[in-house]
Design a protein around this motif. Structure first.
Motif, PDB file in Angstrom:
ATOM      1  N   TRP A  17       0.811  -1.217   0.000  1.00 48.64           N
ATOM      2  CA  TRP A  17       0.000   0.000   0.000  1.00 48.64           C
ATOM      3  C   TRP A  17       0.841   1.262   0.000  1.00 48.64           C
ATOM      4  O   TRP A  17       0.388   2.324  -0.473  1.00 48.64           O
ATOM      5  CB  TRP A  17      -0.997  -0.040   1.155  1.00 48.64           C
ATOM      6  N   THR A  18       2.088   1.180   0.464  1.00 52.74           N
ATOM      7  CA  THR A  18       2.993   2.324   0.315  1.00 52.74           C
ATOM      8  C   THR A  18       3.223   2.639  -1.160  1.00 52.74           C
ATOM      9  O   THR A  18       3.354   3.803  -1.553  1.00 52.74           O
ATOM     10  CB  THR A  18       4.337   2.020   1.001  1.00 52.74           C
ATOM     11  N   GLN A  19       3.219   1.598  -1.970  1.00 55.68           N
ATOM     12  CA  GLN A  19       3.480   1.777  -3.396  1.00 55.68           C
ATOM     13  C   GLN A  19       2.406   2.602  -4.107  1.00 55.68           C
ATOM     14  O   GLN A  19       2.648   3.150  -5.183  1.00 55.68           O
ATOM     15  CB  GLN A  19       3.608   0.417  -4.078  1.00 55.68           C
ATOM     16  N   LEU A  20       1.227   2.685  -3.516  1.00 57.09           N
ATOM     17  CA  LEU A  20       0.176   3.506  -4.118  1.00 57.09           C
ATOM     18  C   LEU A  20       0.604   4.965  -4.257  1.00 57.09           C
ATOM     19  O   LEU A  20       0.141   5.679  -5.145  1.00 57.09           O
ATOM     20  CB  LEU A  20      -1.100   3.431  -3.268  1.00 57.09           C
ATOM     21  N   PHE A  21       1.501   5.390  -3.388  1.00 56.57           N
ATOM     22  CA  PHE A  21       1.876   6.805  -3.332  1.00 56.57           C
ATOM     23  C   PHE A  21       3.265   7.078  -3.931  1.00 56.57           C
ATOM     24  O   PHE A  21       3.695   8.221  -3.966  1.00 56.57           O
ATOM     25  CB  PHE A  21       1.830   7.286  -1.883  1.00 56.57           C
ATOM     26  N   LEU A  22       3.940   6.030  -4.368  1.00 53.81           N
ATOM     27  CA  LEU A  22       5.283   6.217  -4.916  1.00 53.81           C
ATOM     28  C   LEU A  22       5.219   6.699  -6.369  1.00 53.81           C
ATOM     29  O   LEU A  22       4.331   6.304  -7.127  1.00 53.81           O
ATOM     30  CB  LEU A  22       6.055   4.899  -4.868  1.00 53.81           C
ATOM     31  N   PRO A  23       6.178   7.515  -6.797  1.00 50.28           N
ATOM     32  CA  PRO A  23       6.269   7.930  -8.207  1.00 50.28           C
ATOM     33  C   PRO A  23       6.945   6.820  -9.025  1.00 50.28           C
ATOM     34  O   PRO A  23       8.147   6.862  -9.282  1.00 50.28           O
ATOM     35  CB  PRO A  23       7.123   9.200  -8.136  1.00 50.28           C
ATOM     36  N   HIS A  24       6.168   5.833  -9.409  1.00 51.90           N
ATOM     37  CA  HIS A  24       6.708   4.622 -10.036  1.00 51.90           C
ATOM     38  C   HIS A  24       7.636   4.908 -11.210  1.00 51.90           C
ATOM     39  O   HIS A  24       8.741   4.368 -11.301  1.00 51.90           O
ATOM     40  CB  HIS A  24       5.561   3.727 -10.526  1.00 51.90           C
ATOM     41  N   HIS A  25       7.181   5.737 -12.132  1.00 58.06           N
ATOM     42  CA  HIS A  25       7.958   5.964 -13.354  1.00 58.06           C
ATOM     43  C   HIS A  25       9.201   6.812 -13.086  1.00 58.06           C
ATOM     44  O   HIS A  25      10.230   6.609 -13.733  1.00 58.06           O
ATOM     45  CB  HIS A  25       7.066   6.600 -14.421  1.00 58.06           C
ATOM     46  N   LEU A  26       9.130   7.706 -12.131  1.00 57.00           N
ATOM     47  CA  LEU A  26      10.303   8.505 -11.774  1.00 57.00           C
ATOM     48  C   LEU A  26      11.389   7.605 -11.186  1.00 57.00           C
ATOM     49  O   LEU A  26      12.569   7.706 -11.558  1.00 57.00           O
ATOM     50  CB  LEU A  26       9.913   9.588 -10.776  1.00 57.00           C
ATOM     51  N   ILE A  27      10.996   6.721 -10.276  1.00 58.30           N
ATOM     52  CA  ILE A  27      11.953   5.795  -9.660  1.00 58.30           C
ATOM     53  C   ILE A  27      12.563   4.889 -10.727  1.00 58.30           C
ATOM     54  O   ILE A  27      13.785   4.694 -10.784  1.00 58.30           O
ATOM     55  CB  ILE A  27      11.268   4.962  -8.569  1.00 58.30           C
ATOM     56  N   SER A  28      11.717   4.327 -11.588  1.00 56.56           N
ATOM     57  CA  SER A  28      12.213   3.408 -12.606  1.00 56.56           C
ATOM     58  C   SER A  28      13.083   4.123 -13.632  1.00 56.56           C
ATOM     59  O   SER A  28      14.042   3.552 -14.156  1.00 56.56           O
ATOM     60  CB  SER A  28      11.037   2.705 -13.288  1.00 56.56           C
ATOM     61  N   GLY A  29      12.763   5.387 -13.921  1.00 59.43           N
ATOM     62  CA  GLY A  29      13.605   6.158 -14.831  1.00 59.43           C
ATOM     63  C   GLY A  29      14.993   6.386 -14.264  1.00 59.43           C
ATOM     64  O   GLY A  29      15.993   6.353 -14.986  1.00 59.43           O
ATOM     65  N   LEU A  30      15.058   6.599 -12.946  1.00 60.31           N
ATOM     66  CA  LEU A  30      16.354   6.748 -12.293  1.00 60.31           C
ATOM     67  C   LEU A  30      17.151   5.454 -12.368  1.00 60.31           C
ATOM     68  O   LEU A  30      18.360   5.456 -12.658  1.00 60.31           O
ATOM     69  CB  LEU A  30      16.152   7.166 -10.836  1.00 60.31           C
ATOM     70  N   ARG A 163       2.050 -11.564 -34.964  1.00 59.94           N
ATOM     71  CA  ARG A 163       0.896 -10.908 -35.570  1.00 59.94           C
ATOM     72  C   ARG A 163       0.784  -9.444 -35.156  1.00 59.94           C
ATOM     73  O   ARG A 163       0.484  -8.574 -35.962  1.00 59.94           O
ATOM     74  CB  ARG A 163      -0.371 -11.642 -35.175  1.00 59.94           C
ATOM     75  N   GLU A 164       1.024  -9.188 -33.859  1.00 60.36           N
ATOM     76  CA  GLU A 164       0.783  -7.838 -33.344  1.00 60.36           C
ATOM     77  C   GLU A 164       1.549  -7.643 -32.037  1.00 60.36           C
ATOM     78  O   GLU A 164       1.780  -8.593 -31.287  1.00 60.36           O
ATOM     79  CB  GLU A 164      -0.719  -7.644 -33.092  1.00 60.36           C
ATOM     80  N   MET A 165       1.939  -6.400 -31.754  1.00 67.06           N
ATOM     81  CA  MET A 165       2.496  -6.018 -30.469  1.00 67.06           C
ATOM     82  C   MET A 165       1.695  -4.834 -29.953  1.00 67.06           C
ATOM     83  O   MET A 165       1.394  -3.895 -30.697  1.00 67.06           O
ATOM     84  CB  MET A 165       3.976  -5.635 -30.592  1.00 67.06           C
ATOM     85  N   VAL A 166       1.330  -4.891 -28.672  1.00 67.47           N
ATOM     86  CA  VAL A 166       0.521  -3.844 -28.057  1.00 67.47           C
ATOM     87  C   VAL A 166       1.234  -3.345 -26.806  1.00 67.47           C
ATOM     88  O   VAL A 166       1.610  -4.151 -25.938  1.00 67.47           O
ATOM     89  CB  VAL A 166      -0.879  -4.371 -27.675  1.00 67.47           C
ATOM     90  N   HIS A 167       1.432  -2.035 -26.715  1.00 72.53           N
ATOM     91  CA  HIS A 167       1.984  -1.436 -25.504  1.00 72.53           C
ATOM     92  C   HIS A 167       0.847  -0.820 -24.717  1.00 72.53           C
ATOM     93  O   HIS A 167       0.122   0.048 -25.225  1.00 72.53           O
ATOM     94  CB  HIS A 167       3.014  -0.358 -25.852  1.00 72.53           C
ATOM     95  N   VAL A 168       0.659  -1.314 -23.479  1.00 71.98           N
ATOM     96  CA  VAL A 168      -0.407  -0.810 -22.614  1.00 71.98           C
ATOM     97  C   VAL A 168       0.240  -0.030 -21.469  1.00 71.98           C
ATOM     98  O   VAL A 168       0.878  -0.621 -20.591  1.00 71.98           O
ATOM     99  CB  VAL A 168      -1.268  -1.954 -22.047  1.00 71.98           C
ATOM    100  N   PRO A 169       0.135   1.300 -21.438  1.00 68.74           N
ATOM    101  CA  PRO A 169       0.715   2.089 -20.343  1.00 68.74           C
ATOM    102  C   PRO A 169       0.030   1.764 -19.015  1.00 68.74           C
ATOM    103  O   PRO A 169      -1.098   1.256 -18.980  1.00 68.74           O
ATOM    104  CB  PRO A 169       0.434   3.536 -20.764  1.00 68.74           C
ATOM    105  N   GLY A 170       0.703   2.046 -17.920  1.00 64.30           N
ATOM    106  CA  GLY A 170       0.102   1.808 -16.616  1.00 64.30           C
ATOM    107  C   GLY A 170       1.065   2.109 -15.487  1.00 64.30           C
ATOM    108  O   GLY A 170       2.107   2.743 -15.677  1.00 64.30           O
ATOM    109  N   ARG A 171       0.711   1.628 -14.281  1.00 59.33           N
ATOM    110  CA  ARG A 171       1.551   1.797 -13.112  1.00 59.33           C
ATOM    111  C   ARG A 171       2.710   0.809 -13.159  1.00 59.33           C
ATOM    112  O   ARG A 171       2.827   0.003 -14.096  1.00 59.33           O
ATOM    113  CB  ARG A 171       0.729   1.582 -11.829  1.00 59.33           C
ATOM    114  N   LEU A 172       3.541   0.835 -12.110  1.00 59.00           N
ATOM    115  CA  LEU A 172       4.677  -0.083 -12.018  1.00 59.00           C
ATOM    116  C   LEU A 172       4.778  -0.627 -10.588  1.00 59.00           C
ATOM    117  O   LEU A 172       5.799  -0.482  -9.926  1.00 59.00           O
ATOM    118  CB  LEU A 172       5.977   0.614 -12.432  1.00 59.00           C
TER     119      LEU A 172
END
Length: 293
Positions: A17-30, A163-172
């Motif tokens: 539940w702490t992860q709900l408030f984390l900046p997922h993409h910022l952390i992963s970008g770092l 046949r196909e590739m699909v990128h689905v954006p979302g949380r991390l």
């Protein structure tokens, strides 16, 4: 002091539940940037990581820790020739990854089991495409978790035509056991890359699910797919008449994670996995998922 059995669930819940408030993409970008630094301490870090997570470098194509210029080069290392023999005949389905079985079995009227008491739908997982989801509504699935110490390249479980590739954006969100048990519909909420193939046994979907610190997902035909600034679903179709014919053999590399995560394999009805495979069992690339003759 050892963690008590009653304290472990509480710790898992707090982290989830702490992860709900984390900046997922910022952390992963770092993490993306740091793991690609050509730092003087890279060899020390590789040795320390290998000891901590039990990585057997004797299986790697390059066994010398000093040969890896960045931590990511080590993390996405290739295996030595013959390190993962393929079981069964050409038509039998094999594990696409080294890891651990999170869940395995049959899709129940379009629903996938995430963890005890939690499920989600094929429709959600595949980005809301009803026609596509219907192909797997009563098929089989295997959810395979890759821990930090595992080999992180993804291989073909059976020969297929892309046949196909699909990128689905979302949380991390993290995809470890505790978080998967706590966060509803986690695999349908996280960023993911859906790869759709035609096989001799009908359609197959391989879903590469991102997670916190998973700073990139790649495929062999498109290169780096994530991270991506796009916040809308992206689709790429591969048709022979357009000169985009991509056929990958059983056991061939099809992609990789740049940190640990999860692969979800979906098949049409009629492809059944061996019931001997159960959650929490370790699995390796090339091991047969179907029952032997």
């Amino acid at each position: 002091m050892a963690t008590t059995s009653s304290a472990r669930p509480l710790k898992s819940r707090l982290w989830a539940w702490t992860q709900l408030f984390l900046p997922h993409h910022l952390i992963s970008g770092l993490v993306f940037r740091v793991t690609r630094w050509r730092a003087p301490w890279t060899t020390w870090l590789v040795r320390r990581f290998a000891r901590t997570f039990g990585v057997d470098l004797n299986e790697a194509a390059e066994m010398d820790p000093a040969a890896y210029s960045t931590f990511n080069a080590f993390f996405t290392r290739a295996l030595a020739e013959g390190a993962r023999p393929l079981e069964g005949d050409e038509g039998s389905w094999i594990s696409p990854v080294d890891g651990r079985i999170s869940q395995i079995g049959h899709v129940q009227s379009g629903n996938l089991l995430q963890a005890k008491g939690r499920d989600y739908t094929v429709l959600e997982l595949l980005g809301g495409d009803e026609e596509l989801a219907a192909q797997f509504a009563d098929g089989s699935f295997a959810t395979l978790y890759l821990s930090p110490g595992d080999y992180h390249r993804v291989h073909m479980p059976v020969t297929g035509q892309l046949r196909e590739m699909v990128h689905v954006p979302g949380r991390l969100f993290s995809v470890n056991t505790g978080t998967v048990a706590e966060v509803p519909r986690l695999f349908a909420r996280n960023e993911r890359v859906v790869c759709l193939f035609d096989t001799a046994d009908g359609p197959m979907a391989m879903v590469l699910v991102g997670a916190i610190n998973v700073s990139a997902i790649e495929t062999v035909w498109a290169g780096l797919v994530t991270p991506s600034p796009q916040r809308q679903i992206g689709r790429w179709r591969y048709a022979e008449e357009q000169g985009l014919s991509i056929r990958l053999a059983r056991g061939a590399e099809m992609g990789r994670f740049n940190m640990g995560s999860t692969v979800i394999l979906l098949t049409r009805p009629g492809v059944d996995f061996d019931p001997a495979w159960q959650p929490e069992m370790p699995v390796r690339v090339g091991q047969r998922l179907q029952a032997g003759d």
